[in-house]
Design an enzyme around this catalytic site. Structure first.
Site, short mmCIF file in Angstrom:
data_model
loop_
_atom_site.label_atom_id
_atom_site.label_comp_id
_atom_site.label_asym_id
_atom_site.label_seq_id
_atom_site.Cartn_x
_atom_site.Cartn_y
_atom_site.Cartn_z
N ASP A 56 -4.38 111.15 -15.46
CA ASP A 56 -2.98 110.77 -15.26
C ASP A 56 -2.17 110.59 -16.54
OD1 ASP A 56 -4.41 108.55 -16.03
OD2 ASP A 56 -3.34 107.17 -14.72
N GLU A 57 -2.69 111.00 -17.68
CA GLU A 57 -1.88 110.87 -18.89
C GLU A 57 -2.29 111.91 -19.93
OE1 GLU A 57 -2.37 107.35 -21.33
OE2 GLU A 57 -4.30 106.92 -20.39
#
Length: 553
Positions: A110-111
């Site tokens: 997610d990043e």
């Protein structure tokens, strides 16, 4: 990237999907939108992976014990992770980043960091102010595309370094956009609390507070020697630099795998030394199997011990040469284990979690420092040595999730938020998966979008054969259509029949052995939902199972 002039522009982005796991669950489960959702271990001895912002309002956060989370937010939905779905969304978001720039560094599902320096005008015509406006426009367009093509929100930070971009992305979550104009970094950093800096968790912040540093500006008044005396030589030097915004790291598009770890959480606390040693030996055996399969060896051996009251201690030893020999690793764990256990259990007896890891990995092993026959006949001898318990290490020093992880060398990791409440621990919950299971950790997607985080895929696959249904799983019924498990027990399964493309659905309870009830692949559900966003004219039948025979993920 190596040109010093490039770093005069806000060319580094950090993109962070907001409450990622919980947000995907809310997208896929219309009845949960706008409601508190907690993803992670569902039993009382489990741990929260992600909480939606609605759940965070009740004080639920990642790394919190599920038992405590249930008391704080009893009406939240508690769901197992569905990593197949998360991977599908992650790949779509990473693809959007790759369309923007070839220089993408995934940190997790997610990043990621992105270097967009190629999108700026020549330096002789680009002022820092116009470059800042350009970065804001590019970041806003990327954020809008993520929202349009996945339904997820992302927070984006931009600056002249990874450090500035990462802190900026956290500044206005969720759905934030912060670009720090070049030359203003220190002015922006100084009023921030020291907790905003990488690696500064509650314990470190408390140590810094005691020497008069609660903000970055106050931290900068301390000398390097003062910092190293408080937080150690290695991190003291790092903290001295990042308080001044110093970070010249480039984007790395191929993050090398440099650590492997395994850990287990136990349904009942381990109390006697023989049992604790036996469980650690089992972890070492599993670790050795993983590192040999990966063709790696490493130099730093680290153990992790978590006590009944969540006091977490880590200890490390570094060998002169890389090793993959379980006997060498086992001998090191036997030396470190008694002191770590003593420190973790000095307030309340009982060990709830053990872990062991190997870092500083290489692709080959030199002659091991210790011969196998140098290993003591029993690890119990070390327990008889009188060792004064040392202070508990910060939990973030070596945070190993359940299962097996092959992961990149981490950036300076922030301490997780420990729960301050010394609440009594409830008894074992049968919903907890406490036996070792094969998981998908360490695997990468075909386009190398980063390692999958620890999960429960093996546990879920085991549940398929046993006709066990866990909250959050995707299912389909031949008569009632697609849905997800709300709960199960006494041979029955309660299902909410709805899908990502439907309105909130009805609830029905069916027999667990009903041949018309099928588990569904979460990745297939995610792919169909993403396809509908990409082409709204695509027909979707909410009563049609996307792949009823696929294995669950």
């Amino acid at each position: 990237m190596h040109d010093g002039d490039v770093r005069r522009l806000p060319s580094i982005f950090h993109v962070d999907l907001d409450a990622f796991y919980a947000s995907v669950e809310q997208l896929h489960k219309p009845s949960l939108r706008g409601k508190p959702v907690v993803v992670g271990g569902i039993g009382n001895r489990g741990v929260v992976s992600t909480a939606s912002y609605e759940a965070r309002a009740f004080g639920v956060h990642s790394a919190l014990a599920t038992g405590i989370a249930r008391r704080r937010a009893p009406n939240a939905a508690y769901l197992i992770p569905r990593f197949g779905a998360y991977q599908a969304y992650s790949e779509r978001v990473m693809a959007l980043m790759h369309e923007l720039s070839p220089l993408v560094e995934p940190l997790s599902l997610d990043e990621a960091f992105i270097d967009i320096s190629h999108l700026f005008e020549p330096l002789d015509t680009e002022s820092t102010h116009s470059a800042t406006l350009r970065a804001q426009r590019i970041a806003a367009e990327l954020r809008d595309r993520i929202k349009t093509e996945t339904g997820l929100t992302a927070s984006v930070g931009a600056g002249t370094s990874k450090l500035i971009a990462k802190i900026a992305s956290d500044a206005e979550k969720p759905d934030g956009l912060v670009v720090i104009e070049p030359g203003t970094e220190q002015t922006w950093l100084d009023p921030l609390p020291v907790r905003a800096l990488w690696g500064v968790g509650p314990a470190t912040a408390d140590r810094l507070r005691k020497i008069g540093a609660t903000t970055v500006a106050e931290l900068r008044t301390l000398s390097r020697n003062e910092l190293t005396a408080v937080v150690g030589a290695s991190y003291g030097s790092t903290l001295y630099a990042i308080a001044r915004g110093q970070d010249d790291r480039d984007i790395s598009t191929d993050r090398e795998m440099k650590s492997v770890s395994v850990e287990d959480t136990y349904a009942e606390d381990l109390l006697d030394p023989a049992t604790i040693t036996a469980h650690m030996d089992d972890l070492v055996t599993r670790l050795g199997s993983r590192i040999r399969k990966a063709g790696r060896s490493g130099r730093t051996i680290t153990i992790k011990v978590r006590g009944h009251d969540f006091t977490t201690v880590s200890r490390s030893e570094t060998t002169p040469n890389p090793t993959d020999d379980p006997a060498t690793i086992r001998a090191a764990t036997h030396r470190m284990l008694p002191g770590a256990v003593a420190a973790a259990t000095q307030t309340v007896p009982g060990v709830r979690l053990l872990g062991v890891g190997l870092s500083g990995l290489a692709e080959w092993a030199q002659l091991d420092l210790f011969a196998a026959d140098d290993e003591p006949a029993t690890g119990l001898d070390f327990w008889e040595q009188a060792a004064e318990p040392g202070p508990a290490a910060d939990d973030g020093d070596f945070d190993m999730p359940r299962g097996t992880v092959i992961e990149p060398d981490p950036e300076p990791a922030p301490d997780p938020e420990p729960d301050p409440e010394p609440e009594p621990e409830p008894g074992p919950d049968p919903a907890d998966v406490t036996t070792p299971v094969d998981t998908v950790e360490g695997e990468r997607s075909p386009r190398q979008f980063g390692p999958l985080p620890p999960g429960t895929r093996g546990a879920v696959e085991t549940a398929v054969g046993e006709r066990r249904f866990l909250p959050g799983q995707d299912v389909a019924h031949d008569e009632f259509g697609s849905g997800w498990v709300q709960g199960s027990g006494l041979g029955r399964v309660t299902v909410r029949f709805e899908s990502p493309w439907s309105e909130p659905g009805r609830i029905k309870t069916v027999w667990a052995d009903d041949p018309a009830l099928h588990l569904v692949d979460a990745a297939a559900v995610a792919r169909e939902a993403l396809a509908l966003l990409a082409d709204p004219d695509t027909d979707a039948d909410p009563d049609t199972d996307p792949d009823p025979d696929a294995a669950p993920a």
